[in-house]
Design a protein around this motif. Structure first.
Motif, PDB file in Angstrom:
ATOM      1  N   PHE A 108      47.211  46.301  35.538  1.00 20.93           N
ATOM      2  CA  PHE A 108      46.433  45.220  35.561  1.00 20.93           C
ATOM      3  C   PHE A 108      46.934  44.738  37.043  1.00 20.93           C
ATOM      4  CE2 PHE A 108      45.766  41.011  35.832  1.00 20.93           C
ATOM      5  CZ  PHE A 108      44.855  40.441  35.141  1.00 20.93           C
ATOM      6  N   ASP A 109      47.521  44.963  37.185  1.00 15.09           N
ATOM      7  CA  ASP A 109      48.489  44.380  38.688  1.00 15.09           C
ATOM      8  C   ASP A 109      47.539  45.907  39.489  1.00 15.09           C
ATOM      9  OD1 ASP A 109      49.184  42.667  37.934  1.00 15.09           O
ATOM     10  OD2 ASP A 109      51.521  43.365  38.896  1.00 15.09           O
ATOM     11  N   GLU A 110      47.900  46.976  39.361  1.00 20.96           N
ATOM     12  CA  GLU A 110      47.250  47.722  40.271  1.00 20.96           C
ATOM     13  C   GLU A 110      45.294  47.836  40.304  1.00 20.96           C
ATOM     14  OE1 GLU A 110      47.225  51.234  42.616  1.00 20.96           O
ATOM     15  OE2 GLU A 110      48.463  49.851  42.497  1.00 20.96           O
ATOM     16  N   ASN A 111      44.944  47.508  39.242  1.00 18.94           N
ATOM     17  CA  ASN A 111      44.053  47.116  38.814  1.00 18.94           C
ATOM     18  C   ASN A 111      42.449  46.176  39.949  1.00 18.94           C
ATOM     19  OD1 ASN A 111      41.044  46.819  38.398  1.00 18.94           O
ATOM     20  ND2 ASN A 111      41.430  46.131  36.238  1.00 18.94           N
ATOM     21  N   ILE A 112      43.357  45.446  40.040  1.00 18.26           N
ATOM     22  CA  ILE A 112      43.376  43.902  40.815  1.00 18.26           C
ATOM     23  C   ILE A 112      43.547  44.347  41.952  1.00 18.26           C
ATOM     24  CG2 ILE A 112      44.514  41.769  41.732  1.00 18.26           C
ATOM     25  CD1 ILE A 112      44.946  40.837  39.177  1.00 18.26           C
ATOM     26  N   LYS A 113      44.296  45.106  43.000  1.00 16.89           N
ATOM     27  CA  LYS A 113      44.766  45.686  44.486  1.00 16.89           C
ATOM     28  C   LYS A 113      43.510  46.846  44.201  1.00 16.89           C
ATOM     29  CE  LYS A 113      48.205  48.369  46.347  1.00 16.89           C
ATOM     30  NZ  LYS A 113      49.709  48.991  46.303  1.00 16.89           N
ATOM     31  N   GLN A 114      43.666  47.354  43.584  1.00 18.95           N
ATOM     32  CA  GLN A 114      42.354  48.959  43.896  1.00 18.95           C
ATOM     33  C   GLN A 114      40.980  47.585  43.680  1.00 18.95           C
ATOM     34  OE1 GLN A 114      42.723  51.468  44.748  1.00 18.95           O
ATOM     35  NE2 GLN A 114      44.630  51.056  44.849  1.00 18.95           N
ATOM     36  N   THR A 115      40.258  46.916  43.337  1.00 22.95           N
ATOM     37  CA  THR A 115      39.431  46.164  42.807  1.00 22.95           C
ATOM     38  C   THR A 115      39.204  45.488  44.167  1.00 22.95           C
ATOM     39  OG1 THR A 115      39.395  46.116  40.801  1.00 22.95           O
ATOM     40  CG2 THR A 115      37.666  44.880  41.801  1.00 22.95           C
ATOM     41  N   LYS A 116      40.418  44.648  44.420  1.00 23.92           N
ATOM     42  CA  LYS A 116      40.256  43.917  46.379  1.00 23.92           C
ATOM     43  C   LYS A 116      40.205  44.905  47.211  1.00 23.92           C
ATOM     44  CE  LYS A 116      43.233  40.925  46.943  1.00 23.92           C
ATOM     45  NZ  LYS A 116      45.198  40.502  46.979  1.00 23.92           N
ATOM     46  N   LYS A 117      39.996  45.999  47.497  1.00 28.00           N
ATOM     47  CA  LYS A 117      39.855  46.700  48.399  1.00 28.00           C
ATOM     48  C   LYS A 117      38.617  47.104  47.829  1.00 28.00           C
ATOM     49  CE  LYS A 117      44.446  49.041  48.887  1.00 28.00           C
ATOM     50  NZ  LYS A 117      45.484  50.508  48.787  1.00 28.00           N
ATOM     51  N   ALA A 118      37.859  47.237  46.365  1.00 29.97           N
ATOM     52  CA  ALA A 118      36.882  47.826  47.030  1.00 29.97           C
ATOM     53  C   ALA A 118      35.732  46.967  46.958  1.00 29.97           C
ATOM     54  CB  ALA A 118      36.597  48.788  45.252  1.00 29.97           C
ATOM     55  N   ILE A 119      36.361  45.905  46.718  1.00 21.22           N
ATOM     56  CA  ILE A 119      35.522  44.580  47.375  1.00 21.22           C
ATOM     57  C   ILE A 119      35.303  44.319  48.773  1.00 21.22           C
ATOM     58  CG2 ILE A 119      34.421  42.284  47.359  1.00 21.22           C
ATOM     59  CD1 ILE A 119      35.841  41.848  44.060  1.00 21.22           C
ATOM     60  N   GLU A 160      44.242  36.221  31.487  1.00 21.21           N
ATOM     61  CA  GLU A 160      44.009  37.386  32.018  1.00 21.21           C
ATOM     62  C   GLU A 160      42.738  37.676  32.900  1.00 21.21           C
ATOM     63  OE1 GLU A 160      45.750  41.392  29.544  1.00 21.21           O
ATOM     64  OE2 GLU A 160      43.904  40.978  28.852  1.00 21.21           O
ATOM     65  N   ALA A 161      41.246  37.389  32.516  1.00 20.66           N
ATOM     66  CA  ALA A 161      40.469  37.124  32.752  1.00 20.66           C
ATOM     67  C   ALA A 161      40.614  36.056  33.896  1.00 20.66           C
ATOM     68  CB  ALA A 161      39.340  36.498  32.484  1.00 20.66           C
ATOM     69  N   ARG A 162      40.980  34.969  33.917  1.00 14.95           N
ATOM     70  CA  ARG A 162      41.192  33.850  35.049  1.00 14.95           C
ATOM     71  C   ARG A 162      41.694  34.737  35.635  1.00 14.95           C
ATOM     72  NH1 ARG A 162      43.317  30.205  32.508  1.00 14.95           N
ATOM     73  NH2 ARG A 162      41.993  29.318  32.304  1.00 14.95           N
ATOM     74  N   GLU A 163      43.570  35.496  36.142  1.00 12.85           N
ATOM     75  CA  GLU A 163      44.200  35.978  36.923  1.00 12.85           C
ATOM     76  C   GLU A 163      42.982  37.128  37.621  1.00 12.85           C
ATOM     77  OE1 GLU A 163      48.068  38.308  36.986  1.00 12.85           O
ATOM     78  OE2 GLU A 163      47.638  37.900  35.309  1.00 12.85           O
ATOM     79  N   PHE A 164      42.400  37.808  37.568  1.00 13.00           N
ATOM     80  CA  PHE A 164      41.865  38.705  38.420  1.00 13.00           C
ATOM     81  C   PHE A 164      40.485  38.717  38.312  1.00 13.00           C
ATOM     82  CE2 PHE A 164      38.517  42.202  37.840  1.00 13.00           C
ATOM     83  CZ  PHE A 164      39.316  43.253  38.207  1.00 13.00           C
ATOM     84  N   VAL A 165      40.049  37.309  38.321  1.00 17.54           N
ATOM     85  CA  VAL A 165      39.074  36.709  38.802  1.00 17.54           C
ATOM     86  C   VAL A 165      39.488  36.021  39.993  1.00 17.54           C
ATOM     87  CG1 VAL A 165      36.272  35.476  38.441  1.00 17.54           C
ATOM     88  CG2 VAL A 165      37.161  37.065  37.191  1.00 17.54           C
ATOM     89  N   ALA A 206      34.454  30.558  29.973  1.00 18.90           N
ATOM     90  CA  ALA A 206      35.223  29.330  30.569  1.00 18.90           C
ATOM     91  C   ALA A 206      36.376  29.316  31.405  1.00 18.90           C
ATOM     92  CB  ALA A 206      35.743  28.427  29.013  1.00 18.90           C
ATOM     93  N   ALA A 207      36.891  30.335  31.138  1.00 14.63           N
ATOM     94  CA  ALA A 207      37.973  30.909  31.978  1.00 14.63           C
ATOM     95  C   ALA A 207      37.477  31.105  33.557  1.00 14.63           C
ATOM     96  CB  ALA A 207      38.798  31.857  31.238  1.00 14.63           C
ATOM     97  N   ALA A 208      36.614  32.364  33.536  1.00 14.60           N
ATOM     98  CA  ALA A 208      36.281  33.593  34.623  1.00 14.60           C
ATOM     99  C   ALA A 208      35.456  32.138  35.256  1.00 14.60           C
ATOM    100  CB  ALA A 208      35.397  34.200  34.123  1.00 14.60           C
ATOM    101  N   LYS A 209      34.831  31.311  34.976  1.00 16.74           N
ATOM    102  CA  LYS A 209      33.402  31.115  34.903  1.00 16.74           C
ATOM    103  C   LYS A 209      32.409  31.952  36.549  1.00 16.74           C
ATOM    104  CE  LYS A 209      35.768  26.229  35.371  1.00 16.74           C
ATOM    105  NZ  LYS A 209      36.672  27.059  34.074  1.00 16.74           N
TER     106      LYS A 209
END
Length: 288
Positions: A108-119, A160-165, A206-209
Motif C-alpha cells: 500500500f505505501d509503495e503504491n502511494i509513493k509510485q502513484t504520486k510520482k506518476a501523477i 484505505e480509500a481516504r488515505e490513498f486519495v 463517501a470517504a474518497a469524494k
C-alpha cells in the motif's frame, strides 16, 4: 469539445456511468464507436499496455482523434492499467485523456509513493489529463479463467480509500468491491454472475469524494451494475465480454465464408457482435 472531466461530472450528477470498452483492432474500435454514436452517448475506449503494444500508442490516439475531428464526438482515450512511469509518460505525450497508473500489486505505501510520482510526471506533460489510481487486488487478466485468482475478494476499506486519495491527489479511484478481471467459464455460460458489495461502494465514495471506476465489469449482475452506479461508480469497464464477442464473431464469419480471403468481409459478424455488447452495456449504464 467537452472535456472528460466535465462528462464525468455530468454523469456523477445524474447518477449514471460512462461506459469504458477496450480495443486492440479496428473491429472492436469501429463497433464501439458505432454503438456509442447510435445511442448518442459519450464513451471511453481503453488500451492496456499489451493492447498498446499491438495497436501502437500514437496510432490508438490517432484513431480517437479521427473520430473527434470528423464527428466532434465525445470519445475519450484511456491508457488502461499502466504499470510504469515511462509508459504513463508515453501515453500522456501521445494525447491520451486519462492514464490509469496501476500499483495495486504493490504494498500500500509503495503504491502511494509510485502513484504520486506518476501523477507528477503525467501532469507535467498535460495538467488536463485525468490520472486514476487503483487499490485492492482484483486479478490482472481480461480472459476466461479457470478459477478466482488468489487474493481476489478482499475489499478496499473506506479508510484505505481516504488515505490513498489524500496522499496522492489522484483524480479517479478504482477500488476492489467484489469485482474481478476476467470471467470464469461458468460466467461465460451464464450460470454464475459477479456480485458487488454496494454498501462498500457507497462507503468508499463517501470517504474518497472523487470519481470512481468499476474495473472488471464483464459478467456482472445487471441490477448490481445499476445499484453500483447509483452508489458512486462513474466509469464502468468492460473488456472480456468484448473479446468473447469478437472471437465468436470471427469464428462465425469464417464458418459462413470458408473460402473468403477478404478480411473486411470475414470480420463483419465480429463487428456486429461487439457492437451489440457495447450497445446493451451503454444502455444499462445510462439508464436512470
Amino acid at each position: 469539445m467537452i472535456s472528460l472531466r466535465d462528462v464525468l461530472k455530468r454523469a456523477e450528477a445524474n447518477k449514471v456511468a460512462v461506459g469504458h470498452f477496450n480495443f486492440s483492432d479496428l473491429v472492436a474500435f469501429n463497433a464501439i464507436v458505432a454503438a456509442a454514436r447510435d445511442k448518442e452517448l459519450p464513451v471511453m475506449v481503453g488500451v492496456s499496455e499489451g493492447e498498446r503494444e499491438f495497436t501502437g500508442v500514437c496510432q490508438a490516439a490517432a484513431l480517437v482523434k479521427a473520430i473527434r475531428d470528423e464527428y466532434n464526438y465525445p470519445i475519450f482515450l484511456n491508457a488502461d492499467h499502466t504499470h510504469s512511469i515511462a509508459h504513463a509518460e508515453e501515453a500522456a505525450k501521445a494525447g491520451f485523456d486519462e492514464v490509469i497508473f496501476d500499483g495495486s500489486a504493490l504494498p500500500f505505501d509503495e503504491n502511494i509513493k509510485q502513484t504520486k510520482k506518476a501523477i507528477e510526471a503525467i501532469k507535467s506533460i498535460n495538467p488536463a489529463i485525468l490520472v486514476e489510481g487503483e487499490i485492492g487486488w482484483i486479478g490482472a487478466s481480461s480472459a476466461v479463467i479457470e478459477k478466482v485468482p488468489e487474493g481476489v475478494g478482499v475489499l478496499t476499506t473506506p479508510e484505505e480509500a481516504r488515505e490513498f486519495v489524500d496522499a496522492t491527489k489522484v483524480d479517479v479511484l478504482a477500488p476492489a468491491v467484489g469485482n474481478m478481471h476476467g470471467m470464469l467459464a461458468s460466467m461465460v455460460h451464464g450460470d454464475v454472475q459477479k456480485r458487488l458489495n454496494i454498501e462498500r461502494i457507497a462507503e468508499i465514495k463517501a470517504a474518497a469524494k472523487i470519481f470512481m471506476t468499476l474495473h472488471g465489469g464483464s459478467g456482472t449482475n445487471d441490477d448490481d451494475f445499476k445499484r453500483a452506479i447509483k452508489a458512486g461508480m462513474t466509469i464502468v469497464h468492460v473488456n472480456t465480454e468484448i473479446r468473447i464477442a469478437w472471437r465468436r464473431g470471427v469464428e462465425a464469419g469464417l464458418a459462413a465464408e470458408p473460402n473468403e480471403v477478404a478480411p473486411y468481409k470475414i470480420l463483419k459478424p465480429a463487428v456486429e457482435a461487439v457492437r451489440k455488447v457495447v450497445s446493451s452495456r451503454l444502455e444499462l449504464f445510462s439508464s436512470k
